[in-house]
Design an enzyme around this catalytic site. Structure first.
Site, PDB file in Angstrom:
ATOM      1  N   LYS A   1       3.103 -15.340   2.850  1.00 54.04           N
ATOM      2  CA  LYS A   1       3.302 -16.087   1.601  1.00 54.04           C
ATOM      3  C   LYS A   1       4.803 -16.331   1.479  1.00 54.04           C
ATOM      4  O   LYS A   1       5.461 -15.931   0.516  1.00 54.04           O
ATOM      5  CB  LYS A   1       2.730 -15.258   0.430  1.00 54.04           C
ATOM      6  CG  LYS A   1       2.700 -15.958  -0.913  1.00 54.04           C
ATOM      7  CD  LYS A   1       1.646 -17.047  -1.028  1.00 54.04           C
ATOM      8  CE  LYS A   1       1.787 -17.778  -2.366  1.00 54.04           C
ATOM      9  NZ  LYS A   1       0.902 -18.958  -2.454  1.00 54.04           N
TER      10      LYS A   1
ATOM     11  N   TYR B   1       0.819  -1.207   0.000  1.00 55.22           N
ATOM     12  CA  TYR B   1       0.000   0.000   0.000  1.00 55.22           C
ATOM     13  C   TYR B   1       0.857   1.264   0.000  1.00 55.22           C
ATOM     14  O   TYR B   1       0.451   2.299  -0.528  1.00 55.22           O
ATOM     15  CB  TYR B   1      -0.897   0.047   1.250  1.00 55.22           C
ATOM     16  CG  TYR B   1      -2.231  -0.627   1.095  1.00 55.22           C
ATOM     17  CD1 TYR B   1      -2.323  -1.987   0.852  1.00 55.22           C
ATOM     18  CD2 TYR B   1      -3.414   0.106   1.216  1.00 55.22           C
ATOM     19  CE1 TYR B   1      -3.541  -2.612   0.735  1.00 55.22           C
ATOM     20  CE2 TYR B   1      -4.648  -0.511   1.106  1.00 55.22           C
ATOM     21  CZ  TYR B   1      -4.713  -1.859   0.869  1.00 55.22           C
ATOM     22  OH  TYR B   1      -5.928  -2.459   0.758  1.00 55.22           O
TER      23      TYR B   1
ATOM     24  N   ASP C   1      -3.016 -18.206   0.880  1.00 56.26           N
ATOM     25  CA  ASP C   1      -4.005 -18.929   0.059  1.00 56.26           C
ATOM     26  C   ASP C   1      -4.700 -20.012   0.898  1.00 56.26           C
ATOM     27  O   ASP C   1      -5.915 -20.173   0.837  1.00 56.26           O
ATOM     28  CB  ASP C   1      -3.369 -19.501  -1.229  1.00 56.26           C
ATOM     29  CG  ASP C   1      -2.056 -20.236  -0.988  1.00 56.26           C
ATOM     30  OD1 ASP C   1      -1.547 -20.219   0.156  1.00 56.26           O
ATOM     31  OD2 ASP C   1      -1.533 -20.838  -1.951  1.00 56.26           O
TER      32      ASP C   1
ATOM     33  N   ASP D   1      -6.463  -6.889   4.194  1.00 54.39           N
ATOM     34  CA  ASP D   1      -7.582  -6.237   3.509  1.00 54.39           C
ATOM     35  C   ASP D   1      -8.481  -7.301   2.869  1.00 54.39           C
ATOM     36  O   ASP D   1      -9.701  -7.289   3.035  1.00 54.39           O
ATOM     37  CB  ASP D   1      -7.037  -5.281   2.444  1.00 54.39           C
ATOM     38  CG  ASP D   1      -8.141  -4.599   1.660  1.00 54.39           C
ATOM     39  OD1 ASP D   1      -9.090  -4.109   2.287  1.00 54.39           O
ATOM     40  OD2 ASP D   1      -8.061  -4.567   0.410  1.00 54.39           O
TER      41      ASP D   1
ATOM     42  N   ASP E   1     -12.468  -8.986   4.223  1.00 53.77           N
ATOM     43  CA  ASP E   1     -13.707  -8.949   3.442  1.00 53.77           C
ATOM     44  C   ASP E   1     -14.251 -10.363   3.284  1.00 53.77           C
ATOM     45  O   ASP E   1     -15.453 -10.600   3.395  1.00 53.77           O
ATOM     46  CB  ASP E   1     -13.485  -8.329   2.049  1.00 53.77           C
ATOM     47  CG  ASP E   1     -13.793  -6.834   2.010  1.00 53.77           C
ATOM     48  OD1 ASP E   1     -13.554  -6.153   3.023  1.00 53.77           O
ATOM     49  OD2 ASP E   1     -14.271  -6.340   0.960  1.00 53.77           O
TER      50      ASP E   1
HETATM   51  C1  IPM Z   1     -10.403  -0.996   3.950  1.00 52.53           C
HETATM   52  C2  IPM Z   1     -10.628  -0.398   2.597  1.00 52.53           C
HETATM   53  C3  IPM Z   1      -9.479   0.537   2.265  1.00 52.53           C
HETATM   54  C4  IPM Z   1      -8.218  -0.311   2.210  1.00 52.53           C
HETATM   55  C5  IPM Z   1      -9.669   1.354   0.976  1.00 52.53           C
HETATM   56  C6  IPM Z   1     -10.901   2.201   1.025  1.00 52.53           C
HETATM   57  C7  IPM Z   1      -8.458   2.204   0.678  1.00 52.53           C
HETATM   58  O1  IPM Z   1     -10.802  -1.397   1.651  1.00 52.53           O
HETATM   59  O2  IPM Z   1     -10.268  -0.233   4.930  1.00 52.53           O
HETATM   60  O3  IPM Z   1     -10.364  -2.220   4.056  1.00 52.53           O
HETATM   61  O4  IPM Z   1      -7.914  -0.941   1.176  1.00 52.53           O
HETATM   62  O5  IPM Z   1      -7.502  -0.352   3.206  1.00 52.53           O
HETATM   63 MG    MG Z   2     -10.922  -3.348   2.467  1.00 59.53          MG
END
Ligand code: IPM
Ligand code: MG
Length: 352
Positions: free
Chosen positions: A186, A141, A219, A243, A247
């Site tokens: 990884k 990042y 993975d 990240d 999700d």
């Molecule tokens: C998160 C989001 C952010 C990230 C984006 C909005 C930059 O996806 O906080 O998980 O990738 O960190």
């Molecule tokens: Mg995110």
């Protein structure tokens, strides 16, 4: 106590869900005799509309002086053109970096009352209580980026110090929980992961020999999170893996709308945000799920203000609202879905 809280609702559904979290914070303040000073500032696309900058200097200054920051969401379709040099998302990335918020705590908890909202089988989900700690200010990042007409690159860098502080945080949390730490990397491919793993091994052997440690490739972790989620306790991982995995993990509770987060640095100042995005498709309709924002406010009470009793009261009120069947549209209600405001009101009504 007195506390100064910065409100950065941001874009899309951010303002709607943050408003409900603020109502809850005010109610907690009134009930427990605390005095909050709440100051709001723009961030993200709305800040770009007004100033051209996703993180205007006044917003950053507020964030740097407040005791804690309650953040909504960031991002808007009108700024999604890949050719753009300035993007709303830079607002949150700069905030994390400027405030030194290197650790992102993302609890993944399955609530009994809404197990059926998950696409996964309920028998897999019972008892799931994972604390993912995502490294937040390093890795791909924040490495150098290049772009020509025919080529692009993103550099991934990690230092020993950056890994050490995540390991120590993860291990300390594991000791307060079920004493298990899973480090996700990884290391079979990436040099940064090999550094990560060697630091984890050394710190754990020297400082936390009592904590049960396992290493997992990312993975495989993506698969095991769905196959046997209740085996995980504390998970530590680098920025981008964290990240993506969180999700994915949000499908265990059933919705991103149930997943809160705390971004912490070396002091007590922290930034608290639901892990969901700005959801422009449903923004402005009053149907977004505010529970993740409210649970983020509970994390704020716990981690920045050391108000554990108040944090638990707010979390218990969310659980009680879910138990009472108050479900927003994302939680697959049997009947009419609750609105954002109704879900917030249901929490308020159950706050003890
Ligand atoms: C998160 C989001 C952010 C990230 C984006 C909005 C930059 O996806 O906080 O998980 O990738 O960190
Ligand atoms: Mg995110």
């Amino acid at each position: 106590m007195k506390a100064h809280i910065a409100l950065l609702p941001g874009d899309g559904i951010g303002p709607e869900v943050t408003a409900e979290a603020v109502r809850c914070l005010k109610a907690v303040g009134a009930r427990y005799g605390h005095e909050w000073r709440l100051d709001e500032a723009p961030v993200g696309a709305i800040a770009m509309d007004a100033t051209g900058m996703p993180l205007p200097p006044a917003t950053l200054a507020l964030a740097k002086t407040a005791d804690a920051i309650l953040f909504g969401a960031i991002g808007a379709p009108r700024y999604s053109d890949p050719a753009l040099k300035v993007r709303p998302e830079q607002g949150i990335l700069q905030l994390r970096q400027e405030l030194g918020l290197f650790a992102n705590l993302r609890p993944v908890v399955c609530f009994e009352a809404v197990l059926d909202a998950s696409p996964l089988k309920p028998e897999l989900l019972r008892g799931v209580d994972i604390m993912v700690i995502r490294e937040l200010t390093g890795g791909i990042y924040f490495g150098a980026k290049t772009r020509t007409a025919t080529e692009a690159s993103d550099l991934c860098v990690y230092t020993v110090t950056e890994v050490e502080r995540i390991v120590r945080l993860g291990a300390r949390l594991a000791r307060q929980r079920r004493n298990r730490l899973t480090s996700v990397d990884k290391a079979n491919v990436l040099e940064t992961s090999r550094l990560w793993r060697s630091v984890v091994l050394r710190v754990m052997k020297d400082e936390f020999p009592d904590v049960v440690l396992e290493h997992m490739y990312v993975d495989a972790a993506a698969m095991h999170l769905l196959r046997r989620p209740s085996d995980f306790d504390v998970v530590i991982t680098e920025n981008m893996f964290g990240d993506i995995l969180t999700d994915e993990a949000s499908m265990l509770p059933g919705s991103l709308g149930l997943c809160a987060s705390a971004s912490l640095g070396s002091g007590t100042r922290g930034l608290y945000e639901p892990i969901h995005g700005s959801a422009p498709d449903i923004a402005g309709r009053g149907i977004a799920n505010p529970y993740a924002a409210i649970l983020s406010a509970a994390l704020l009470l716990r981690h920045s203000l050391a108000l554990e009793t108040e944090a638990r009261a707010l979390e218990a009120a969310v659980v009680a609202a879910l138990d009472a069947g108050v479900r927003t549209a994302d939680l697959k209600p049997a009947g009419r879905p609750a609105s954002t405001h109704e879900a917030g009101a249901a929490v308020l009504a159950r706050l003890r």
